[in-house]
Design an enzyme around this catalytic site. Structure first.
Site, PDB file in Angstrom:
ATOM      1  N   ALA A 118      44.506 154.372  98.527  1.00  0.00           N
ATOM      2  CA  ALA A 118      45.688 153.539  98.290  1.00  0.00           C
ATOM      3  C   ALA A 118      46.383 154.081  97.047  1.00  0.00           C
ATOM      4  O   ALA A 118      45.754 154.742  96.216  1.00  0.00           O
ATOM      5  CB  ALA A 118      45.264 152.095  98.081  1.00  0.00           C
TER       6      ALA A 118
ATOM      7  N   GLU B  90      36.465 153.130  94.515  1.00  0.00           N
ATOM      8  CA  GLU B  90      37.210 152.024  93.904  1.00  0.00           C
ATOM      9  C   GLU B  90      36.552 151.481  92.636  1.00  0.00           C
ATOM     10  O   GLU B  90      37.228 151.089  91.692  1.00  0.00           O
ATOM     11  CB  GLU B  90      37.395 150.883  94.923  1.00  0.00           C
TER      12      GLU B  90
ATOM     13  N   GLU C 148      38.805 154.251 104.547  1.00  0.00           N
ATOM     14  CA  GLU C 148      38.908 152.994 105.298  1.00  0.00           C
ATOM     15  C   GLU C 148      39.773 153.154 106.550  1.00  0.00           C
ATOM     16  O   GLU C 148      39.495 152.559 107.591  1.00  0.00           O
ATOM     17  CB  GLU C 148      39.445 151.888 104.377  1.00  0.00           C
TER      18      GLU C 148
HETATM   19  N1  DAK Z   1      47.323 157.241  94.404  1.00  0.00           N
HETATM   20  C1  DAK Z   1      48.467 157.744  93.868  1.00  0.00           C
HETATM   21  N2  DAK Z   1      48.657 159.044  93.594  1.00  0.00           N
HETATM   22  C2  DAK Z   1      47.656 159.887  93.868  1.00  0.00           C
HETATM   23  C3  DAK Z   1      46.427 159.431  94.423  1.00  0.00           C
HETATM   24  C4  DAK Z   1      46.281 158.041  94.699  1.00  0.00           C
HETATM   25  N3  DAK Z   1      45.189 157.502  95.268  1.00  0.00           N
HETATM   26  N4  DAK Z   1      45.606 160.487  94.573  1.00  0.00           N
HETATM   27  C5  DAK Z   1      46.307 161.564  94.132  1.00  0.00           C
HETATM   28  N5  DAK Z   1      47.530 161.192  93.721  1.00  0.00           N
HETATM   29  C6  DAK Z   1      48.586 162.046  93.181  1.00  0.00           C
HETATM   30  C7  DAK Z   1      48.260 162.470  91.750  1.00  0.00           C
HETATM   31  O1  DAK Z   1      48.638 161.473  90.844  1.00  0.00           O
HETATM   32  C8  DAK Z   1      49.108 163.730  91.612  1.00  0.00           C
HETATM   33  O2  DAK Z   1      50.441 163.354  91.399  1.00  0.00           O
HETATM   34  P1  DAK Z   1      51.375 164.144  90.291  1.00  0.00           P
HETATM   35  O3  DAK Z   1      50.648 164.008  89.011  1.00  0.00           O
HETATM   36  O4  DAK Z   1      51.428 165.554  90.798  1.00  0.00           O
HETATM   37  O5  DAK Z   1      52.697 163.426  90.352  1.00  0.00           O
HETATM   38  C9  DAK Z   1      49.024 164.335  92.986  1.00  0.00           C
HETATM   39  O6  DAK Z   1      48.642 163.284  93.874  1.00  0.00           O
HETATM   40  C10 DAK Z   1      47.970 165.430  93.097  1.00  0.00           C
HETATM   41  O7  DAK Z   1      46.745 164.895  92.625  1.00  0.00           O
HETATM   42  P2  DAK Z   1      45.850 165.620  91.501  1.00  0.00           P
HETATM   43  O8  DAK Z   1      46.707 166.397  90.567  1.00  0.00           O
HETATM   44  O9  DAK Z   1      44.968 164.585  90.889  1.00  0.00           O
HETATM   45  O10 DAK Z   1      45.011 166.630  92.388  1.00  0.00           O
HETATM   46  P3  DAK Z   1      43.549 167.190  92.121  1.00  0.00           P
HETATM   47  O11 DAK Z   1      43.297 168.227  93.143  1.00  0.00           O
HETATM   48  O12 DAK Z   1      43.387 167.549  90.669  1.00  0.00           O
HETATM   49  O13 DAK Z   1      42.573 165.962  92.370  1.00  0.00           O
HETATM   50  C11 DAK Z   1      41.753 164.001  93.632  1.00  0.00           C
HETATM   51  C12 DAK Z   1      42.491 165.392  93.684  1.00  0.00           C
HETATM   52  C13 DAK Z   1      41.800 163.418  95.052  1.00  0.00           C
HETATM   53  C14 DAK Z   1      40.282 164.244  93.247  1.00  0.00           C
HETATM   54  C15 DAK Z   1      42.450 163.119  92.591  1.00  0.00           C
HETATM   55  O14 DAK Z   1      43.852 163.120  92.852  1.00  0.00           O
HETATM   56  C16 DAK Z   1      41.939 161.699  92.648  1.00  0.00           C
HETATM   57  O15 DAK Z   1      40.861 161.436  92.121  1.00  0.00           O
HETATM   58  N6  DAK Z   1      42.726 160.815  93.234  1.00  0.00           N
HETATM   59  C17 DAK Z   1      42.406 159.421  93.329  1.00  0.00           C
HETATM   60  C18 DAK Z   1      41.324 159.231  94.357  1.00  0.00           C
HETATM   61  C19 DAK Z   1      40.886 157.779  94.431  1.00  0.00           C
HETATM   62  O16 DAK Z   1      40.372 157.247  93.452  1.00  0.00           O
HETATM   63  N7  DAK Z   1      41.119 157.182  95.558  1.00  0.00           N
HETATM   64  C20 DAK Z   1      40.854 155.774  95.769  1.00  0.00           C
HETATM   65  C21 DAK Z   1      42.075 155.070  95.440  1.00  0.00           C
HETATM   66  S1  DAK Z   1      41.740 153.346  95.264  1.00  0.00           S
HETATM   67  C22 DAK Z   1      42.850 146.535  97.112  1.00  0.00           C
HETATM   68  C23 DAK Z   1      43.600 147.325  97.901  1.00  0.00           C
HETATM   69  C24 DAK Z   1      43.215 148.608  98.094  1.00  0.00           C
HETATM   70  C25 DAK Z   1      42.130 149.123  97.497  1.00  0.00           C
HETATM   71  C26 DAK Z   1      41.383 148.325  96.680  1.00  0.00           C
HETATM   72  C27 DAK Z   1      41.729 147.028  96.480  1.00  0.00           C
HETATM   73  N8  DAK Z   1      43.312 145.222  96.883  1.00  0.00           N
HETATM   74  C28 DAK Z   1      44.651 144.938  97.171  1.00  0.00           C
HETATM   75  C29 DAK Z   1      42.344 144.220  96.464  1.00  0.00           C
HETATM   76  C30 DAK Z   1      41.827 150.489  97.710  1.00  0.00           C
HETATM   77  C31 DAK Z   1      41.903 151.287  96.664  1.00  0.00           C
HETATM   78  C32 DAK Z   1      41.879 152.714  96.773  1.00  0.00           C
HETATM   79  O17 DAK Z   1      42.003 153.365  97.798  1.00  0.00           O
END
Ligand code: DAK
Length: 257
Positions: free
Chosen positions: A66, A134, A114
């Site tokens: 997300a 998360e 998911e």
């Molecule tokens: N959201 C927004 N932007 C994201 C993103 C994300 N999940 N993942 C990557 N990006 C963006 C980065 O910010 C970056 O943007 P710029 O800085 O270039 O503008 C671009 O994509 C490229 O990412 P990186 O520069 O970070 O690329 P790397 O190869 O260095 O790293 C990575 C890739 C996948 C390891 C890293 O980007 C990362 O750790 N991303 C986040 C992964 C993550 O934590 N995913 C889970 C997200 S939380 C709920 C609703 C939903 C949820 C929970 C609760 N409620 C309403 C209760 C669910 C939550 C999730 O899914």
């Protein structure tokens, strides 16, 4: 506007959906989710639909979760609405009447994992990375991960993943049953093309019935589920498909569904 974030290609009822936001690793913001829901509502109504493939644009990421930037300042009410919109959309994907295949290229994290969990099949490239990270962000999975993950891989492994937030590679995802197949990026397209041709070539009502029996039966006790199977089996004999399939076998030719 939001539809452009979801690309749709249609090949004789086999539909490929591409989440097209590669600059953010295809992260799911509310605009992407709204676009996906619009497309799914359209697909739900199609009698000619045979199979659906869903993937992310580019080779680096299926969906990296997300959108964290969008979620960062949400109030509890906004978070509930955001999760509700995503849950409803993911449910629509899960309950499409035809097989849904996730083609997982690269990152498949959080909301991406998911989304893949709501698909009937997951085929992953060998560089794919899975996880529910998360807790590292101070939240829990909000798009069904705490419920669909244990149903897919069992509660022990699901608890491992959702409480540590650790990432796993494609081979580990295969070993725990999170994905059906793993292969190199180069092999992926051919394999998925063949799979969707196979799914699309089988008796369409039978494929729909088989999916319905598995999905609806899983939520019932065994006797009720077996009764459901019997009803759906009997229903196959009410259409032309069973006649064609069985006649083709007897006449030693390929069926034409
Ligand atoms: N959201 C927004 N932007 C994201 C993103 C994300 N999940 N993942 C990557 N990006 C963006 C980065 O910010 C970056 O943007 P710029 O800085 O270039 O503008 C671009 O994509 C490229 O990412 P990186 O520069 O970070 O690329 P790397 O190869 O260095 O790293 C990575 C890739 C996948 C390891 C890293 O980007 C990362 O750790 N991303 C986040 C992964 C993550 O934590 N995913 C889970 C997200 S939380 C709920 C609703 C939903 C949820 C929970 C609760 N409620 C309403 C209760 C669910 C939550 C999730 O899914």
């Amino acid at each position: 506007m939001s539809e452009q974030l979801i690309e749709m290609q249609d090949n004789a009822g086999v539909v490929r959906l591409t989440i097209n936001r590669p600059q953010a690793l295809n992260a799911l913001n509310s605009e992407v989710i709204a676009g996906l829901e619009t497309v799914l509502v359209e697909l739900e109504a199609r009698d000619d639909l045979r199979a659906v493939l869903i993937t992310g644009a580019g080779e680096k990421s299926f969906v990296a979760g997300a959108d964290i930037a969008e979620m960062k300042d949400q109030t509890p009410e906004q978070a509930r609405a955001f999760a509700g919109q995503a849950l409803r959309t993911i449910k629509r994907l899960e309950t499409l009447p035809v097989p849904v295949v996730a083609l997982v290229n690269g990152f498949c994290l959080g909301g991406g994992c998911e989304l893949a969990l709501a698909c009937d099949w997951a085929v992953a490239s060998d560089n794919a990375v899975f996880g529910q990270p998360e807790v590292l962000l101070g939240v829990i999975p909000g798009f069904g991960g705490t419920q669909r993950l244990p149903r897919r891989v069992g509660p022990a492994m699901a608890l491992d993943l959702v409480t540590t937030g650790r990432k796993i590679d494609a081979q580990e995802a295969l070993s725990i049953g999170l994905v059906n197949r793993v292969m190199s990026q180069a092999e992926l397209e051919d394999y998925v093309g063949e799979l969707t041709r196979q799914l699309g070539g089988n008796g369409p009502q039978a494929v729909r019935g088989a999916k319905q029996a598995v999905h609806d039966g899983m939520d019932q006790d065994l006797d009720s589920a077996l009764a459901l199977e019997t009803s759906l089996f009997a229903l196959c004999f009410a259409g032309e498909e069973q006649q064609e399939g069985m006649s083709a076998f007897v006449e030693k030719r390929k069926p034409n569904f």
